[in-house]
Design a protein around this motif. Sequence first.
Motif, PDB file in Angstrom:
ATOM      1  N   ASP A   1      -4.663 -60.810 -56.637  1.00  0.00           N
ATOM      2  CA  ASP A   1      -5.957 -61.606 -57.082  1.00  0.00           C
ATOM      3  C   ASP A   1      -7.116 -60.796 -57.511  1.00  0.00           C
ATOM      4  OD1 ASP A   1      -7.723 -63.503 -57.614  1.00  0.00           O
ATOM      5  OD2 ASP A   1      -8.139 -64.140 -55.655  1.00  0.00           O
ATOM      6  N   PRO A   2      -7.391 -60.656 -58.857  1.00  0.00           N
ATOM      7  CA  PRO A   2      -8.533 -59.608 -59.117  1.00  0.00           C
ATOM      8  C   PRO A   2      -9.803 -59.927 -58.532  1.00  0.00           C
ATOM      9  CG  PRO A   2      -7.284 -60.546 -61.117  1.00  0.00           C
ATOM     10  CD  PRO A   2      -6.668 -61.300 -59.918  1.00  0.00           C
ATOM     11  N   GLU A   3     -10.037 -61.021 -58.444  1.00  0.00           N
ATOM     12  CA  GLU A   3     -11.192 -61.477 -57.825  1.00  0.00           C
ATOM     13  C   GLU A   3     -11.499 -61.128 -56.304  1.00  0.00           C
ATOM     14  OE1 GLU A   3     -15.045 -62.886 -57.502  1.00  0.00           O
ATOM     15  OE2 GLU A   3     -13.898 -62.595 -59.262  1.00  0.00           O
ATOM     16  N   GLU A   4     -10.268 -61.364 -55.789  1.00  0.00           N
ATOM     17  CA  GLU A   4     -10.352 -60.880 -54.210  1.00  0.00           C
ATOM     18  C   GLU A   4     -10.304 -58.955 -54.058  1.00  0.00           C
ATOM     19  OE1 GLU A   4     -10.149 -60.825 -50.255  1.00  0.00           O
ATOM     20  OE2 GLU A   4     -10.049 -62.753 -51.539  1.00  0.00           O
ATOM     21  N   ALA A   5      -9.935 -58.371 -55.227  1.00  0.00           N
ATOM     22  CA  ALA A   5      -9.852 -57.162 -55.058  1.00  0.00           C
ATOM     23  C   ALA A   5     -11.290 -56.507 -55.576  1.00  0.00           C
ATOM     24  CB  ALA A   5      -8.968 -56.419 -56.132  1.00  0.00           C
ATOM     25  N   ARG A   6     -12.075 -57.309 -56.620  1.00  0.00           N
ATOM     26  CA  ARG A   6     -13.536 -57.136 -56.806  1.00  0.00           C
ATOM     27  C   ARG A   6     -14.439 -57.205 -55.594  1.00  0.00           C
ATOM     28  NH1 ARG A   6     -18.028 -59.188 -57.766  1.00  0.00           N
ATOM     29  NH2 ARG A   6     -17.178 -61.335 -57.786  1.00  0.00           N
ATOM     30  N   ARG A   7     -13.948 -58.418 -54.797  1.00  0.00           N
ATOM     31  CA  ARG A   7     -15.241 -58.540 -53.569  1.00  0.00           C
ATOM     32  C   ARG A   7     -14.691 -57.454 -52.631  1.00  0.00           C
ATOM     33  NH1 ARG A   7     -13.956 -64.333 -54.167  1.00  0.00           N
ATOM     34  NH2 ARG A   7     -12.028 -63.862 -52.726  1.00  0.00           N
ATOM     35  N   TYR A   8     -13.274 -57.143 -52.426  1.00  0.00           N
ATOM     36  CA  TYR A   8     -13.113 -55.954 -51.435  1.00  0.00           C
ATOM     37  C   TYR A   8     -13.937 -54.822 -51.855  1.00  0.00           C
ATOM     38  CZ  TYR A   8     -10.727 -52.363 -48.936  1.00  0.00           C
ATOM     39  OH  TYR A   8     -10.359 -51.416 -48.079  1.00  0.00           O
ATOM     40  N   ARG A   9     -13.829 -54.330 -53.165  1.00  0.00           N
ATOM     41  CA  ARG A   9     -14.406 -53.172 -53.768  1.00  0.00           C
ATOM     42  C   ARG A   9     -15.764 -53.139 -53.653  1.00  0.00           C
ATOM     43  NH1 ARG A   9     -10.569 -53.416 -57.715  1.00  0.00           N
ATOM     44  NH2 ARG A   9     -12.196 -54.325 -59.233  1.00  0.00           N
ATOM     45  N   ARG A  10     -16.577 -54.444 -53.643  1.00  0.00           N
ATOM     46  CA  ARG A  10     -17.887 -54.435 -53.424  1.00  0.00           C
ATOM     47  C   ARG A  10     -18.264 -54.307 -52.124  1.00  0.00           C
ATOM     48  NH1 ARG A  10     -20.990 -59.165 -52.221  1.00  0.00           N
ATOM     49  NH2 ARG A  10     -23.445 -58.880 -52.938  1.00  0.00           N
ATOM     50  N   ALA A  11     -17.524 -54.889 -51.050  1.00  0.00           N
ATOM     51  CA  ALA A  11     -17.812 -54.881 -49.642  1.00  0.00           C
ATOM     52  C   ALA A  11     -17.663 -53.387 -49.394  1.00  0.00           C
ATOM     53  CB  ALA A  11     -17.025 -55.929 -48.912  1.00  0.00           C
ATOM     54  N   ARG A  12     -16.838 -52.638 -49.834  1.00  0.00           N
ATOM     55  CA  ARG A  12     -16.677 -51.470 -49.475  1.00  0.00           C
ATOM     56  C   ARG A  12     -17.497 -50.361 -50.077  1.00  0.00           C
ATOM     57  NH1 ARG A  12     -13.053 -48.033 -46.420  1.00  0.00           N
ATOM     58  NH2 ARG A  12     -12.918 -46.240 -47.222  1.00  0.00           N
ATOM     59  N   VAL A  13     -17.940 -50.647 -51.065  1.00  0.00           N
ATOM     60  CA  VAL A  13     -19.186 -49.954 -51.705  1.00  0.00           C
ATOM     61  C   VAL A  13     -20.477 -49.940 -50.738  1.00  0.00           C
ATOM     62  CG1 VAL A  13     -20.978 -49.589 -53.481  1.00  0.00           C
ATOM     63  CG2 VAL A  13     -18.129 -49.410 -53.919  1.00  0.00           C
ATOM     64  N   LEU A  14     -20.827 -51.374 -50.370  1.00  0.00           N
ATOM     65  CA  LEU A  14     -21.931 -51.762 -49.785  1.00  0.00           C
ATOM     66  C   LEU A  14     -21.906 -51.411 -48.274  1.00  0.00           C
ATOM     67  CD1 LEU A  14     -22.812 -55.188 -51.227  1.00  0.00           C
ATOM     68  CD2 LEU A  14     -23.942 -52.998 -51.693  1.00  0.00           C
ATOM     69  N   SER A  15     -20.728 -51.317 -47.665  1.00  0.00           N
ATOM     70  CA  SER A  15     -20.495 -50.824 -46.510  1.00  0.00           C
ATOM     71  C   SER A  15     -20.882 -49.314 -46.089  1.00  0.00           C
ATOM     72  CB  SER A  15     -19.372 -51.106 -45.653  1.00  0.00           C
ATOM     73  OG  SER A  15     -18.166 -50.667 -46.360  1.00  0.00           O
ATOM     74  N   CYS A  16     -20.242 -48.644 -47.274  1.00  0.00           N
ATOM     75  CA  CYS A  16     -20.629 -47.244 -47.232  1.00  0.00           C
ATOM     76  C   CYS A  16     -21.990 -46.895 -47.596  1.00  0.00           C
ATOM     77  CB  CYS A  16     -19.853 -46.273 -48.433  1.00  0.00           C
ATOM     78  SG  CYS A  16     -17.921 -46.449 -47.820  1.00  0.00           S
ATOM     79  N   LEU A  17     -22.561 -47.713 -48.535  1.00  0.00           N
ATOM     80  CA  LEU A  17     -24.061 -47.593 -48.724  1.00  0.00           C
ATOM     81  C   LEU A  17     -25.072 -47.691 -47.446  1.00  0.00           C
ATOM     82  CD1 LEU A  17     -26.516 -46.880 -50.593  1.00  0.00           C
ATOM     83  CD2 LEU A  17     -26.434 -49.601 -50.815  1.00  0.00           C
ATOM     84  N   GLY A  18     -24.609 -48.875 -46.684  1.00  0.00           N
ATOM     85  CA  GLY A  18     -25.254 -48.974 -45.287  1.00  0.00           C
ATOM     86  C   GLY A  18     -25.237 -47.776 -44.284  1.00  0.00           C
TER      87      GLY A  18
END
Length: 99
Positions: free
Chosen positions: A47-64
């Motif tokens: 699911d491309p939407e699921e992959a997009r949400r995962y990448r977003r969460a990954r980037v924001l967790s690294c930013l945190g």
Amino acid sequence: MGQLLSPDALSSFGLSLDIAGVVLLFFFGLPADVRKDGGVLLMWCGDPEEARRYRRARVLSCLGLALLVVGSRLQIAGNHVGARALAALSAVPCPEVGN
């Protein structure tokens, strides 16, 4: 030459970054998708939407996590700037106390 930031302002800004980092980590978790052999686990279920949400969460967790590190370093710097300022002030004679 004056200081750019006071020790209190530097520490307060660092604490603000720490709080923002903790909030991001609370919502997105720690970026810890690494296997024991060092390989990275990729979340892909087609699911491309699921992959997009995962990448977003990954980037924001690294930013945190980065905000926590930078904020802590600013707090440490504020403590050292404050120690140097106090040492410089103690070397200045004060006529009120007679030294």
